[in-house]
Design an enzyme around this catalytic site. Structure first.
Site, PDB file in Angstrom:
ATOM      1  N   GLY A  13      -4.557 -11.540 -29.777  1.00  0.00           N
ATOM      2  CA  GLY A  13      -3.376 -11.573 -29.016  1.00  0.00           C
ATOM      3  C   GLY A  13      -2.317 -12.651 -29.161  1.00  0.00           C
ATOM      4  O   GLY A  13      -3.000 -13.762 -29.062  1.00  0.00           O
ATOM      5  N   ILE A 151      -5.029 -16.002 -22.999  1.00  0.00           N
ATOM      6  CA  ILE A 151      -4.447 -16.051 -21.810  1.00  0.00           C
ATOM      7  C   ILE A 151      -5.370 -15.633 -20.707  1.00  0.00           C
ATOM      8  O   ILE A 151      -5.376 -15.781 -19.551  1.00  0.00           O
ATOM      9  CB  ILE A 151      -3.193 -15.123 -21.522  1.00  0.00           C
ATOM     10  CG1 ILE A 151      -3.513 -13.792 -21.903  1.00  0.00           C
ATOM     11  CG2 ILE A 151      -2.155 -15.394 -22.596  1.00  0.00           C
ATOM     12  CD1 ILE A 151      -2.497 -12.679 -21.719  1.00  0.00           C
ATOM     13  N   ASP A 152      -6.814 -14.870 -21.130  1.00  0.00           N
ATOM     14  CA  ASP A 152      -7.752 -14.408 -19.958  1.00  0.00           C
ATOM     15  C   ASP A 152      -8.598 -15.674 -19.684  1.00  0.00           C
ATOM     16  O   ASP A 152      -9.319 -15.659 -18.849  1.00  0.00           O
ATOM     17  CB  ASP A 152      -8.687 -13.607 -20.923  1.00  0.00           C
ATOM     18  CG  ASP A 152      -7.984 -12.208 -21.057  1.00  0.00           C
ATOM     19  OD1 ASP A 152      -6.983 -11.856 -20.684  1.00  0.00           O
ATOM     20  OD2 ASP A 152      -8.307 -11.184 -21.898  1.00  0.00           O
ATOM     21  N   MET A 195      -2.762  -8.667 -17.627  1.00  0.00           N
ATOM     22  CA  MET A 195      -3.706  -8.638 -18.437  1.00  0.00           C
ATOM     23  C   MET A 195      -4.985  -9.354 -18.187  1.00  0.00           C
ATOM     24  O   MET A 195      -4.997 -10.237 -17.264  1.00  0.00           O
ATOM     25  CB  MET A 195      -3.102  -9.201 -19.791  1.00  0.00           C
ATOM     26  CG  MET A 195      -2.338  -8.548 -20.687  1.00  0.00           C
ATOM     27  SD  MET A 195      -1.677  -9.123 -22.192  1.00  0.00           S
ATOM     28  CE  MET A 195      -0.864  -7.778 -23.054  1.00  0.00           C
ATOM     29  N   GLY A 196      -6.033  -9.007 -18.815  1.00  0.00           N
ATOM     30  CA  GLY A 196      -7.493  -9.603 -18.220  1.00  0.00           C
ATOM     31  C   GLY A 196      -8.319  -8.389 -18.553  1.00  0.00           C
ATOM     32  O   GLY A 196      -8.987  -7.895 -17.499  1.00  0.00           O
ATOM     33  N   GLU A 267      -6.162  -5.841 -15.412  1.00  0.00           N
ATOM     34  CA  GLU A 267      -6.348  -4.495 -16.101  1.00  0.00           C
ATOM     35  C   GLU A 267      -7.496  -4.254 -16.405  1.00  0.00           C
ATOM     36  O   GLU A 267      -7.986  -2.894 -16.816  1.00  0.00           O
ATOM     37  CB  GLU A 267      -5.433  -4.609 -17.518  1.00  0.00           C
ATOM     38  CG  GLU A 267      -6.119  -5.558 -18.516  1.00  0.00           C
ATOM     39  CD  GLU A 267      -5.180  -5.737 -19.766  1.00  0.00           C
ATOM     40  OE1 GLU A 267      -4.417  -4.876 -19.789  1.00  0.00           O
ATOM     41  OE2 GLU A 267      -5.684  -6.494 -20.402  1.00  0.00           O
ATOM     42  N   TYR A 324       3.067  -8.485 -22.001  1.00  0.00           N
ATOM     43  CA  TYR A 324       3.713  -8.748 -23.012  1.00  0.00           C
ATOM     44  C   TYR A 324       4.856  -9.776 -22.775  1.00  0.00           C
ATOM     45  O   TYR A 324       5.230 -10.971 -23.397  1.00  0.00           O
ATOM     46  CB  TYR A 324       4.285  -7.713 -23.711  1.00  0.00           C
ATOM     47  CG  TYR A 324       3.448  -6.737 -24.217  1.00  0.00           C
ATOM     48  CD1 TYR A 324       2.543  -7.256 -25.507  1.00  0.00           C
ATOM     49  CD2 TYR A 324       3.122  -5.529 -23.918  1.00  0.00           C
ATOM     50  CE1 TYR A 324       1.886  -6.361 -25.953  1.00  0.00           C
ATOM     51  CE2 TYR A 324       2.207  -4.921 -24.390  1.00  0.00           C
ATOM     52  CZ  TYR A 324       1.413  -5.204 -25.473  1.00  0.00           C
ATOM     53  OH  TYR A 324       0.445  -4.316 -25.986  1.00  0.00           O
ATOM     54  N   PHE A 325       5.303  -9.883 -21.300  1.00  0.00           N
ATOM     55  CA  PHE A 325       6.366 -10.873 -20.972  1.00  0.00           C
ATOM     56  C   PHE A 325       5.734 -12.081 -20.624  1.00  0.00           C
ATOM     57  O   PHE A 325       6.188 -13.058 -21.223  1.00  0.00           O
ATOM     58  CB  PHE A 325       6.918 -10.357 -19.435  1.00  0.00           C
ATOM     59  CG  PHE A 325       7.893 -11.129 -18.892  1.00  0.00           C
ATOM     60  CD1 PHE A 325       9.248 -11.340 -19.241  1.00  0.00           C
ATOM     61  CD2 PHE A 325       7.339 -12.296 -17.968  1.00  0.00           C
ATOM     62  CE1 PHE A 325      10.088 -12.043 -18.403  1.00  0.00           C
ATOM     63  CE2 PHE A 325       8.293 -13.151 -17.307  1.00  0.00           C
ATOM     64  CZ  PHE A 325       9.555 -12.950 -17.435  1.00  0.00           C
ATOM     65  N   SER A 326       4.520 -12.069 -20.508  1.00  0.00           N
ATOM     66  CA  SER A 326       3.704 -13.551 -20.005  1.00  0.00           C
ATOM     67  C   SER A 326       3.278 -14.087 -21.430  1.00  0.00           C
ATOM     68  O   SER A 326       3.490 -15.309 -21.388  1.00  0.00           O
ATOM     69  CB  SER A 326       2.476 -13.046 -19.042  1.00  0.00           C
ATOM     70  OG  SER A 326       2.944 -12.695 -17.901  1.00  0.00           O
TER      71      SER A 326
END
Length: 407
Positions: A13, A151-152, A195-196, A267, A324-326
């Site tokens: 991703g 990003i996680d 997300m996560g 999430e 998706y913004f992040s």
């Protein structure tokens, strides 16, 4: 070692580091190894399997710094697992009977690649290690130096993955607008889904950033503008547990007092319970090529909304996803500094012929080093014992306990 050709690929991703990392690597090689050709495999392992690559020419090298101004990836990503043969055959990336690892390795050999830089998560980088081993066993030496992207922030044993700081900052920015909707209707419930999948870092960090912004603002209670209405009233992560009935009663009181409730949700929180409900009802759970549950098909935000909305008396519910913004944002200043530090180290590691994943090694006192591939793993849990996280939860006033970890 002599470096004649360098290849870059970004995979998995998106994260707010890919374009910057590609640009920084091009700049560093242009300075350190100017005679080496640099190529980029389009869409990660997809391009490697199909032989689809681009050459970074003189114009690209001269203007590589421009890439730091953008998010996304200039060479593209994909989710390709080289050991999932059936999925690769269905997508036309390999033929029946072919070994994808062999196909990818032979492409690297045919392209004359001496150094491969993989910018991705644990799957991306350990797959690259498998490729290097295959080539070594077949008489071809390849140095693979990975950069940790997710990003996680859940790569073992790396302290901070690239792009995570920016993604959390962007999730906070997203919330600053979305939570403004709390006065769009009486008794509003807003769920900000972040997300996560297996790690609550991003939701926790975004909450901290948002509340820092909140504490900097001025308020006009007599005009209806109150800090309490804009605040985060609950934060749910995969690493914590709570009593659903007790929590519902607490949120009901908040709703009755001020007319709205704002929830920040990782999430991955509650996924086990959601899956159990789906299976008990005779349903099926969709999974991707890596075997991961497709979270957009089970909708954790909607599940929590359904659990709480009637109990707390919400008249209107909004579930908004900032993912998706992040993840497609350009790198912020904190990440720019971290990325430059890691790409510089990665190029030096390649020149020294040392393979692994660059990162601050938590098991070695946070030393920046090229970490051995065999020590790289995913799904690192967020550390809920950190003081800053406990302070956030105390300020929110939410009772919680650490989620028991499987042994």
């Amino acid at each position: 070692m002599t470096i004649r050709r360098v290849a870059l690929l970004t995979a998995g991703g998106f994260a707010p580091c890919l374009s910057t990392a590609v640009g920084d690597l091009i700049e560093r090689y242009t300075k350190e190894v100017p005679d080496a050709e640099i190529i980029g495999y389009q869409h990660g392992y997809h391009g490697l399997l199909t032989g689809n690559s681009i050459v970074f020419d003189a114009e690209a090298r001269e203007n590589a710094h421009i890439l730091t101004r953008f998010g996304g990836s200039p060479i593209g990503n994909s989710r390709v697992k080289l050991t999932n043969s059936q999925n690769l055959i269905e997508r036309g990336l390999v033929k029946p009977g072919q070994n994808a690892l062999e196909v990818a390795a032979e492409q690297l050999k045919a392209d004359g690649v001496d150094v491969l830089h993989t910018i991705g998560g644990d799957d991306t980088n350990t797959t690259a290690a498998d490729l290097a081993k295959y080539l070594h066993d077949n008489g071809y030496e390849l140095t693979v130096v990975g950069l940790p992207k997710t990003i996680d922030n859940d790569i073992v044993p790396i302290r901070q993955s690239l792009g995570a700081y920016t993604a959390a900052e962007q999730a906070s920015l997203y919330a600053q607008n979305i939570i403004g909707e709390h006065r769009a209707n009486p008794r509003m419930l807003i769920i900000h889904e972040i997300m996560g999948r297996n790690c609550g870092y991003l939701a926790a960090q975004a909450t901290q950033y948002y509340r820092e912004w909140l504490n900097e603002q001025e308020w006009v209670p007599s005009a209806g503008l109150t800090k309490e209405r804009w605040d985060v009233h609950a934060l749910y992560l995969p690493e914590i547990t709570f009593d659903l009935d007790v929590e519902a009663s607490r949120l009901r009181r908040i709703m009755d007092e001020q007319g709205n409730v704002n929830i920040f949700l990782s999430e991955g929180a509650g996924v086990a319970e959601i899956i159990e409900e789906i299976l008990e009802a005779g349903g099926e759970v969709e999974r991707d090529a890596f075997g991961h549950v497709k979270l957009d098909t089970i909708n954790p935000g909607e599940w929590f909304a359904n659990k709480f909305s009637k109990i707390i008396g919400a008249e209107k519910v909004m579930v908004q996803k900032s993912g998706y913004f992040s993840r497609s944002a350009k790198s912020n200043e904190t990440d720019l500094e971290l990325i430059r530090q890691m790409t510089d180290f990665a190029v030096q590691s390649a020149k020294d012929g040392v393979s692994g994943v660059v990162g601050h090694d938590e098991d070695r006192g946070d030393e920046l080093r090229t970490i051995e591939f065999e020590r790289i793993a995913g799904h690192k849990a967020f550390d809920v014992d950190q003081d800053w996280f406990k302070e956030v939860m105390d300020d929110i006033g939410q009772p919680w306990e650490p989620q028991p970890q499987a042994e």
